[in-house]
Design an enzyme around this catalytic site. Structure first.
Site, PDB file in Angstrom:
ATOM      1  N   TYR A  70      16.071  73.145  10.680  1.00 58.28           N
ATOM      2  CA  TYR A  70      17.106  72.151  10.399  1.00 58.28           C
ATOM      3  C   TYR A  70      17.818  72.512   9.104  1.00 58.28           C
ATOM      4  O   TYR A  70      17.195  72.970   8.137  1.00 58.28           O
ATOM      5  CB  TYR A  70      16.493  70.761  10.221  1.00 58.28           C
ATOM      6  N   TYR A  86       9.853  74.381  16.390  1.00 60.60           N
ATOM      7  CA  TYR A  86       9.510  74.489  14.970  1.00 60.60           C
ATOM      8  C   TYR A  86       8.119  73.901  14.717  1.00 60.60           C
ATOM      9  O   TYR A  86       7.652  73.022  15.445  1.00 60.60           O
ATOM     10  CB  TYR A  86      10.565  73.802  14.088  1.00 60.60           C
ATOM     11  N   ARG A 145       6.738  71.797  17.839  1.00 63.80           N
ATOM     12  CA  ARG A 145       7.468  70.888  18.710  1.00 63.80           C
ATOM     13  C   ARG A 145       8.111  71.659  19.863  1.00 63.80           C
ATOM     14  O   ARG A 145       8.705  72.719  19.654  1.00 63.80           O
ATOM     15  CB  ARG A 145       8.629  70.190  17.950  1.00 63.80           C
ATOM     16  N   HIS A 172      13.992  70.582  21.373  1.00 66.12           N
ATOM     17  CA  HIS A 172      14.559  69.267  21.693  1.00 66.12           C
ATOM     18  C   HIS A 172      15.848  69.037  20.916  1.00 66.12           C
ATOM     19  O   HIS A 172      16.084  69.657  19.875  1.00 66.12           O
ATOM     20  CB  HIS A 172      13.564  68.144  21.359  1.00 66.12           C
ATOM     21  N   HIS A 199      17.841  65.658  19.276  1.00 70.16           N
ATOM     22  CA  HIS A 199      17.782  64.220  19.003  1.00 70.16           C
ATOM     23  C   HIS A 199      19.095  63.569  19.422  1.00 70.16           C
ATOM     24  O   HIS A 199      20.175  64.117  19.161  1.00 70.16           O
ATOM     25  CB  HIS A 199      17.555  63.975  17.506  1.00 70.16           C
TER      26      HIS A 199
HETATM   27 FE   LIG Z   1      13.331  67.341  15.709  1.00 73.20          FE
END
Ligand SMILES: [Fe+2]
Length: 238
Positions: A105, A144, A154, A157, A159
């Site tokens: 991110y 990540y 994870r 995905h 969000h």
């Molecule tokens: Fe996330």
């Protein structure tokens, strides 16, 4: 003036419990006492009035904002926002955020050793059209690590946040990609009790949407409530 809005019955098994031991941080942040419905002011249930001109088509394309193109697999993500009777919900603000193709991110809280992409920020938004349809062009996000347990990663995905016609009408969820090997080991994904509800968080690869030589297509419909409701985060427990 204050209002108490009608509430709707929650489908059984769809939304995750607020305290889910395998998802470690829920132990500290779930409410320990019964929730108290707060009366809402008129401004909270009638606003914001979102001017359609404040959202531009460029907001829905995460790949063309910078001098260079972002790295990774270009994808198109589209679908309809539907109510419990399958009717399209127009004029809904759909916002997305995601990591880049390397799973990082662009956020100060993400310092894990994967590269940032100078041509990708991971945020997008659009309004649903008269058929309740949204559409984004973006990059397939990477997985990540998230330190929930040893070797925790994870599944890839995106969000999603949906705004209705008022601040009190916000719903947040995540969209996954088909066939991800990390589903079985994901406490967030598996905190949703009903396997069919889990499946409704997974998008479908769509060859008809895929553009030759350019981008893969994924479709994902979002159902606001009812038996086929999409799973949303932090929906109050009844
Ligand atoms: Fe996330």
């Amino acid at each position: 003036m204050s209002l108490t809005l009608p509430s709707y019955p929650r489908p059984v098994g769809v939304h995750p419990p607020l305290d889910f031991p395998q998802y470690r941080s829920t132990a500290l942040r779930h409410p320990r006492r019964p929730l108290v419905p707060l009366p809402q002011g008129l401004t909270e249930v009638t606003g914001p009035l979102l001017g359609a001109d404040r959202v531009t088509p460029a907001d829905a394309d995460l790949t063309t904002r910078y001098p260079g193109e972002p790295l990774g697999q270009r994808i198109i993500v589209t679908g309809q926002v539907l109510d419990s009777d399958g009717r399209p919900v127009p004029d809904t603000l759909v916002e997305i955020w995601q990591p880049n193709a390397a799973g990082r991110y662009k956020h100060s809280g993400d310092q894990h050793p994967a590269p940032l992409d100078p041509n990708f920020d991971g945020g997008g938004r659009c309004l649903t059209d008269s058929q309740g349809r949204y559409r984004f062009i973006t990059i397939k996000p990477g997985s990540y690590p998230w330190q929930n347990h040893r070797n925790a990663w994870r599944p890839a995905h995106i969000h999603f946040s949906l705004f209705g016609r008022a601040f009190t009408q916000r719903l947040v969820t995540q969209m996954y990609f088909p066939g991800d090997p990390l589903f079985a080991r994901g406490p967030i994904f598996n905190s949703v009790p009903d396997p069919k509800a889990r499946d409704r968080m997974i998008s479908s690869f769509d060859l008809n949407l895929t553009v030759p030589e350019w981008a893969l297509g994924f479709t994902w419909d979002i159902v606001l409530r009812g038996p086929k409701s999409t799973v949303f985060e932090h929906v109050e427990q009844s």
